[in-house]
Motif scaffolding. Structure first.
Motif, mmCIF file in Angstrom:
data_model
loop_
_atom_site.group_PDB
_atom_site.id
_atom_site.type_symbol
_atom_site.label_atom_id
_atom_site.label_comp_id
_atom_site.label_asym_id
_atom_site.label_seq_id
_atom_site.Cartn_x
_atom_site.Cartn_y
_atom_site.Cartn_z
ATOM 1 N N GLY A 197 1.471 12.225 -2.742
ATOM 2 C CA GLY A 197 2.739 11.845 -3.342
ATOM 3 C C GLY A 197 3.395 10.646 -2.704
ATOM 4 N N ARG A 198 2.728 10.008 -1.746
ATOM 5 C CA ARG A 198 3.274 8.840 -1.079
ATOM 6 C C ARG A 198 2.499 7.595 -1.512
ATOM 7 N NH1 ARG A 198 2.874 12.840 3.114
ATOM 8 N NH2 ARG A 198 4.930 13.655 3.638
ATOM 9 N N ILE A 199 3.149 6.438 -1.439
ATOM 10 C CA ILE A 199 2.576 5.206 -1.957
ATOM 11 C C ILE A 199 1.986 4.377 -0.822
ATOM 12 C CG2 ILE A 199 3.019 3.138 -3.329
ATOM 13 C CD1 ILE A 199 5.566 4.598 -4.343
ATOM 14 N N TYR A 227 2.112 13.123 -9.869
ATOM 15 C CA TYR A 227 2.734 11.865 -9.472
ATOM 16 C C TYR A 227 1.953 10.711 -10.098
ATOM 17 C CZ TYR A 227 3.965 15.081 -5.606
ATOM 18 O OH TYR A 227 4.366 16.160 -4.852
ATOM 19 N N TRP A 228 2.629 9.724 -10.641
ATOM 20 C CA TRP A 228 1.902 8.592 -11.196
ATOM 21 C C TRP A 228 2.731 7.317 -11.186
ATOM 22 C CZ3 TRP A 228 4.673 11.844 -14.209
ATOM 23 C CH2 TRP A 228 5.343 11.340 -15.322
ATOM 24 N N TYR A 242 7.274 4.385 -10.639
ATOM 25 C CA TYR A 242 6.740 5.598 -10.032
ATOM 26 C C TYR A 242 7.516 6.813 -10.553
ATOM 27 C CZ TYR A 242 5.395 8.736 -6.153
ATOM 28 O OH TYR A 242 4.931 9.776 -5.390
ATOM 29 N N THR A 261 7.486 11.351 -11.086
ATOM 30 C CA THR A 261 6.934 12.663 -10.761
ATOM 31 C C THR A 261 7.306 13.635 -11.879
ATOM 32 O OG1 THR A 261 8.855 13.594 -9.582
ATOM 33 C CG2 THR A 261 7.351 12.202 -8.309
ATOM 34 N N GLN A 307 -2.507 2.898 -4.069
ATOM 35 C CA GLN A 307 -3.061 4.246 -4.058
ATOM 36 C C GLN A 307 -1.963 5.254 -3.735
ATOM 37 O OE1 GLN A 307 -6.829 4.444 -2.019
ATOM 38 N NE2 GLN A 307 -6.583 6.603 -1.488
ATOM 39 N N LEU A 308 -2.022 6.411 -4.390
ATOM 40 C CA LEU A 308 -1.113 7.513 -4.098
ATOM 41 C C LEU A 308 -1.863 8.569 -3.302
ATOM 42 C CD1 LEU A 308 0.739 7.953 -7.508
ATOM 43 C CD2 LEU A 308 1.806 7.319 -5.345
ATOM 44 N N THR A 325 -2.254 4.734 -11.698
ATOM 45 C CA THR A 325 -2.612 5.377 -10.436
ATOM 46 C C THR A 325 -1.921 6.731 -10.405
ATOM 47 O OG1 THR A 325 -2.715 3.235 -9.309
ATOM 48 C CG2 THR A 325 -2.503 5.173 -7.918
ATOM 49 N N TYR A 326 -2.644 7.770 -10.010
ATOM 50 C CA TYR A 326 -2.014 9.094 -10.013
ATOM 51 C C TYR A 326 -2.595 9.978 -8.921
ATOM 52 C CZ TYR A 326 -6.121 11.315 -12.228
ATOM 53 O OH TYR A 326 -7.388 11.806 -12.489
ATOM 54 N N THR A 327 -1.854 11.012 -8.602
ATOM 55 C CA THR A 327 -2.323 12.086 -7.758
ATOM 56 C C THR A 327 -1.548 13.339 -8.154
ATOM 57 O OG1 THR A 327 -2.807 12.759 -5.465
ATOM 58 C CG2 THR A 327 -0.659 11.778 -5.880
#
Length: 255
Positions: free
Chosen positions: A199-201, A165-166, A173, A175, A195-196, A156-158
């Motif tokens: 940058g938050r979970i 972030y992943w 987790y 960065t 889900q990100l 999962t990444y963003t």
């Protein structure tokens, strides 16, 4: 350490606020991609990307590139569509006109991109699954600069302009900033629907959205929509939840 404490402080602020529903909008899609500052909604239906604002709907479809895996709406004037089947990214303007198309395999046959997003200074984030490295692709020169050694695969990444972030297969987790500085943030409890966002979970749990204030695996419920949630997006203090055939917006004060 400072970055980790800042993340905890921001996250705690979100968890302690009260959500307030601000209305629902009819929305037909397979995937909800997000909303922009003007209130326009973006989604994917039958592998066609679209923008919906009121009664006005604009579409972008490219059947030759296969499956549209991901959309980055960070900059509505330069949206990034990632087609995983053909290792290709497409940049669109706010009217969904194609600005640029990048075939990563043509630029470098040894490059297999499995994660892609918009970065700062006219660049794209990319993760090469062959070398397991994170890099930056320059949209002007067509060159890729790798900024890490081999890293764990993002499940999962963003990303934003300055950070990627992943979460990996072990639930750890991380960065990494544009200079290649990596930080291990913490461990997240395994589970579906992780889900990100920004940058938050977050995690979808049936009809509710849950939030991880830290890496301990302890969750807090942000909102219960009362309906099965397909997916959601967070932007400008608004949590937009996509259930069957509609988007419901919730105001979440940042302070």
């Amino acid at each position: 350490m400072k970055k980790w404490l800042l993340l905890l402080w921001i996250s705690a602020g979100w968890c302690q606020t009260t959500t307030k529903e601000s209305g629902s909008i009819p929305f037909e899609a397979d995937v909800f991609c997000g909303r922009d500052a003007s209130g326009a909604l973006y989604g994917i239906l039958d592998n066609t990307f679209f923008r919906q604002q009121g009664d006005v709907r604009v579409e972008y479809r490219n059947v030759s590139l296969g499956h549209l895996l991901r959309v980055d709406l960070r900059n509505p004037l330069r949206m990034v569509l990632f087609y995983s089947d053909f290792n290709t990214a497409v940049l669109l303007d706010n009217q969904l006109n194609e600005i640029q198309r990048i075939s990563f395999a043509e630029k470098d046959p040894a490059l297999l991109v499995t994660a892609c997003g918009l970065a700062s200074q006219n660049r794209l984030w990319l993760y090469d699954s062959l070398t397991l490295r994170l890099g930056l692709y320059d949209l002007n020169s067509g060159k890729t600069t790798f900024i890490t050694q081999s890293i764990s695969r993002p499940v999962t990444y963003t990303s934003d302009f300055n950070d990627f972030y992943w979460i990996d297969e072990k639930g750890i987790y991380y960065t990494c900033n544009v200079f290649g500085r990596m930080v291990t943030v913490g461990r997240v409890a395994a589970g579906d629907g992780l889900q990100l966002e920004n940058g938050r979970i977050w995690r979808i749990d049936g009809t509710s959205i849950r939030f991880f204030p830290d890496g301990s695996g302890v969750e807090k419920t942000v909102v219960d929509a009362g309906k099965s949630i397909k997916n959601f997006a967070v932007s400008d203090g608004i949590l937009s939840i996509f259930t069957d055939h509609e988007i419901t917006n919730y105001k979440i004060p940042l302070r």
